[in-house]
Scaffold this active site. Structure first.
Site, short mmCIF file in Angstrom:
data_model
loop_
_atom_site.label_atom_id
_atom_site.label_comp_id
_atom_site.label_asym_id
_atom_site.label_seq_id
_atom_site.Cartn_x
_atom_site.Cartn_y
_atom_site.Cartn_z
N ASP A 102 34.36 54.47 -51.01
CA ASP A 102 33.88 53.99 -52.27
C ASP A 102 34.72 54.39 -53.45
O ASP A 102 35.45 55.42 -53.37
CB ASP A 102 32.50 53.76 -52.50
CG ASP A 102 31.97 52.48 -53.22
OD1 ASP A 102 32.57 52.18 -54.23
OD2 ASP A 102 30.94 51.99 -52.61
N SER A 122 42.17 52.60 -34.21
CA SER A 122 42.21 52.42 -33.09
C SER A 122 42.10 50.77 -32.47
O SER A 122 42.36 50.30 -31.51
CB SER A 122 41.36 53.07 -31.93
OG SER A 122 40.04 52.97 -32.19
N THR A 135 29.75 63.08 -35.09
CA THR A 135 28.50 62.23 -35.46
C THR A 135 28.56 61.20 -36.24
O THR A 135 29.37 61.03 -37.19
CB THR A 135 27.33 63.28 -36.29
OG1 THR A 135 27.78 63.91 -37.09
CG2 THR A 135 26.86 64.38 -35.07
N HIS A 136 27.46 60.17 -35.95
CA HIS A 136 27.37 59.03 -37.17
C HIS A 136 25.99 59.19 -37.28
O HIS A 136 25.09 58.54 -36.84
CB HIS A 136 27.71 57.71 -36.41
CG HIS A 136 29.12 57.53 -36.13
ND1 HIS A 136 30.02 57.16 -37.42
CD2 HIS A 136 29.78 57.23 -35.15
CE1 HIS A 136 31.10 56.68 -37.15
NE2 HIS A 136 31.12 56.93 -35.78
N GLY A 195 34.25 59.06 -26.81
CA GLY A 195 32.75 58.73 -27.26
C GLY A 195 32.31 58.18 -25.74
O GLY A 195 31.70 59.10 -24.82
N ARG A 196 32.40 57.21 -25.38
CA ARG A 196 31.76 56.46 -24.22
C ARG A 196 32.29 56.87 -23.02
O ARG A 196 31.56 57.10 -21.80
CB ARG A 196 31.85 54.84 -24.27
CG ARG A 196 30.69 54.24 -25.32
CD ARG A 196 31.08 52.72 -25.69
NE ARG A 196 32.17 52.95 -26.63
CZ ARG A 196 32.62 51.60 -27.18
NH1 ARG A 196 32.02 50.61 -26.73
NH2 ARG A 196 33.36 51.71 -27.92
N LYS A 218 33.48 58.08 -42.97
CA LYS A 218 34.41 57.02 -43.32
C LYS A 218 34.15 56.50 -44.75
O LYS A 218 33.89 55.52 -45.17
CB LYS A 218 34.34 55.63 -42.49
CG LYS A 218 34.98 56.11 -41.02
CD LYS A 218 35.09 55.01 -40.37
CE LYS A 218 35.61 55.17 -38.87
NZ LYS A 218 34.76 55.66 -37.87
O1 S5P Z 1 40.19 53.94 -35.54
C1 S5P Z 1 39.01 54.52 -35.31
C2 S5P Z 1 38.48 55.59 -36.00
C3 S5P Z 1 37.47 56.11 -35.47
S1 S5P Z 1 36.82 57.42 -36.25
N1 S5P Z 1 38.39 54.25 -33.93
C4 S5P Z 1 37.42 54.55 -33.65
O2 S5P Z 1 36.85 54.31 -32.37
N2 S5P Z 1 36.89 55.81 -34.41
C5 S5P Z 1 35.40 56.33 -33.88
O3 S5P Z 1 35.74 56.98 -32.53
C6 S5P Z 1 34.34 55.43 -33.66
O4 S5P Z 1 33.75 55.20 -34.84
C7 S5P Z 1 33.69 55.94 -32.60
O5 S5P Z 1 32.58 56.65 -32.95
C8 S5P Z 1 34.66 56.87 -31.58
C9 S5P Z 1 35.10 56.16 -30.44
O6 S5P Z 1 34.36 55.88 -29.63
P1 S5P Z 1 34.48 55.37 -27.93
O7 S5P Z 1 33.17 55.33 -27.49
O8 S5P Z 1 34.98 53.96 -27.96
O9 S5P Z 1 35.31 56.58 -27.32
#
Ligand code: S5P
Length: 506
Positions: A308, A394, A273-274, A472-473, A305
């Site tokens: 701080d 990523s 989650t966020h 996610g997506r 994440k």
């Molecule tokens: O390097 C990263 C780290 C994270 S935690 N790249 C990412 O994409 N994320 C998280 O993974 C990002 O905040 C999002 O919630 C999820 C990827 O989502 P998607 O829709 O691109 O699959």
């Protein structure tokens, strides 16, 4: 193209006989495109054919040749068509600026990699990695000759489409038709190519995958003495549910979040989650999520994440207290530093989201140094929580360079009671008791328009040896979210079984 193939043959850029390759293999064919610098007309022909293939795919991209052979080729393309190019250094200068990339560019610019011959794809990937580390987007590579030995597939796994002027099979056919080689030579080359298909190598900076991490099942790794309690809980759950899928529930409202949790619950080991991105977070949401997590058996993972200094990070992680406290009583006592009653005046806690009170896992950057992690561990360890340190992101141009990643691993090793592993696009340690959780996963590789880069489940889990894939997506944008989660669960599990030794694969 036929004339070009014959010209390459005449210039001895293609030779037949018995050649020992760099790998030690004896090959009946040898391609040496370096010789074309002595044949200006041939150089022009090669660069024009590459331009023909590339111009429609990437109309305004910068060009970058893989050093050294493709450098003059890219230069000819760039000058003939007034297209700016970049020059990648193979080694950093020892004086002046230590730049690895020369030329003018801005983060987000698109760059196409130009190469002479592609075998495994590793040299294109090396150049693409450098470009991406500088914030450039790399989605296409142009190559004169595709040896058809797995490079195309490896590059696709890294989100790069390979466009070739010619393949080895086509080249052999042309030379046969023009009487330059006989059928026996064609047969021996095609046998060699099919018997020596390069399998996708792990990324250059990744520790090679040894028996320690990839040949042991999740269940076996859960029982290792060095595996932390939280890691062990997760690994056992993964084995039990046959799922290495974490769905990233990046939605706008609490109702949507609960709906996603319900829909994907049976198929995931983690729900990420966020909560700070929700329009309507309320204090009762964590408990409702926790109920779903209990009934469907998954862990809750708040991707906060933290980055701080310790003092601030602790307040961000601890729960809301003093009236608005939503945590269970024993948790509240811990968060309140031992006070029996919560009260604004006595409580050191802060943060409306009360993350520590409900999230089994959180993420943290190592950037602030060990103090930040210490503070988080001080809150999380007594509550039985765990943390994933962000080792390699990523997104294109991420600043998680090799030195940073290594320092992150060292920091994790010093807090094994709290850190159960890493967020990383590849394995960063051989230690089988540390987990690698990988975001940027989709069934179709590619990216989004803000620099996210996607790899496939097979690439991430099967080839790179990562443990949990974050989607996610790929799931959320499907018309049937449950069916999509099931599909990813299966793809992730198949990739995992495929990498295990036959004896332990299920
Ligand atoms: O390097 C990263 C780290 C994270 S935690 N790249 C990412 O994409 N994320 C998280 O993974 C990002 O905040 C999002 O919630 C999820 C990827 O989502 P998607 O829709 O691109 O699959």
């Amino acid at each position: 193209m036929e004339d070009l193939v014959e010209a390459l043959f005449e210039a001895e850029a293609v030779k037949f006989g018995s050649f020992t390759l760099k790998s030690g293999l004896a090959s009946p064919v040898y391609f040496d495109l370096r010789v074309i610098v002595s044949h200006p007309r041939l150089m022009l022909q090669v660069s024009e054919r590459l331009w023909d293939v590339g111009r429609s795919v990437c109309p305004s991209a910068l060009l970058c040749g893989v050093p050294y052979t493709a450098l003059p080729i890219a230069t000819l393309m760039a000058t003939a068509h007034e297209r700016p190019m970049l020059m990648r250094r193979k080694e950093a200068k020892q004086y002046g600026t230590a730049r690895m990339l020369e030329g003018a560019f801005a983060a987000g610019d698109v760059c196409v990699v130009v190469e002479d011959v592609v075998t495994s794809g590793s040299s294109v990937l090396e150049t693409a990695d450098v470009l991406r580390q500088h914030g450039l987007q790399v989605r296409d590579a142009l190559v004169l000759l595709d040896r058809e030995q797995g490079g195309r597939e490896t590059l696709a796994g890294a989100g790069i489409t390979l466009h070739s002027v010619c393949t080895v099979s086509r080249l052999m056919q042309v030379l046969l038709d023009r009487g330059r080689v006989d059928q026996a030579t064609v047969d021996s080359v095609s046998a060699f190519i099919s018997q020596n298909r390069a399998t996708s190598p792990p990324p250059a900076s990744s520790p090679s995958l040894g028996p320690g991490e990839v040949a042991q099942s999740y269940g076996q790794r859960a029982r290792l003495p060095s595996t932390s309690a939280v890691a062990s809980r997760l690994l056992l759950l993964m084995e039990e549910k046959r799922s290495n899928l974490c769905v990233s529930a990046d939605v706008r409202t609490a109702a949507e979040l609960l709906a996603v949790a319900r829909a994907v619950g049976p198929h995931v080991c983690l729900l990420k989650t966020h909560v700070d991105a929700l329009d309507d977070f309320t204090a009762d949401l964590p408990e409702r999520l926790a109920e779903l997590a209990r009934s469907h058996r998954f862990l809750l993972f708040e991707d906060r994440k933290f980055a701080d200094i310790g003092h601030t990070a602790r307040r961000q992680y601890q729960g809301t207290c003093g009236g608005g406290c939503t945590a269970a009583c024993d948790v509240r006592r811990l968060l309140c530093g031992g006070f029996s009653e919560c009260g604004v005046w006595a409580c050191t806690a802060g943060g409306v989201f009360g993350i520590a009170s409900w999230a089994d896992l959180v993420t943290a950057h190592a950037v602030a140094g060990p103090g930040g992690l210490e503070a988080l561990a001080g809150v999380g360890v007594p509550l039985g929580r765990g943390c994933l340190l962000i080792a390699k992101m990523s997104s294109q141009g991420a600043l998680t360079t090799q030195g940073y990643t290594q320092a992150t691993v060292a920091m994790a090793e010093a807090r094994r009671d709290f850190v159960l592993g890493f967020i990383s696009t590849e394995r960063v340690t051989h230690d089988p008791s540390l987990l690698h959780v990988t975001p940027g996963v989709k069934l179709q590789p590619g990216g989004d328009d803000l620099g996210q880069q996607y790899l496939t489940p097979e690439e991430v889990v099967g080839r790179r040896g990562c443990d949990v894939m974050v989607v996610g997506r790929g799931v959320l944008e499907a018309t049937d979210v449950t069916a999509a989660a099931r599909l990813y669960q299966q793809a992730g599990w198949d990739a995992y079984c495929g990498r295990l030794q036959p004896a332990t694969a299920s």
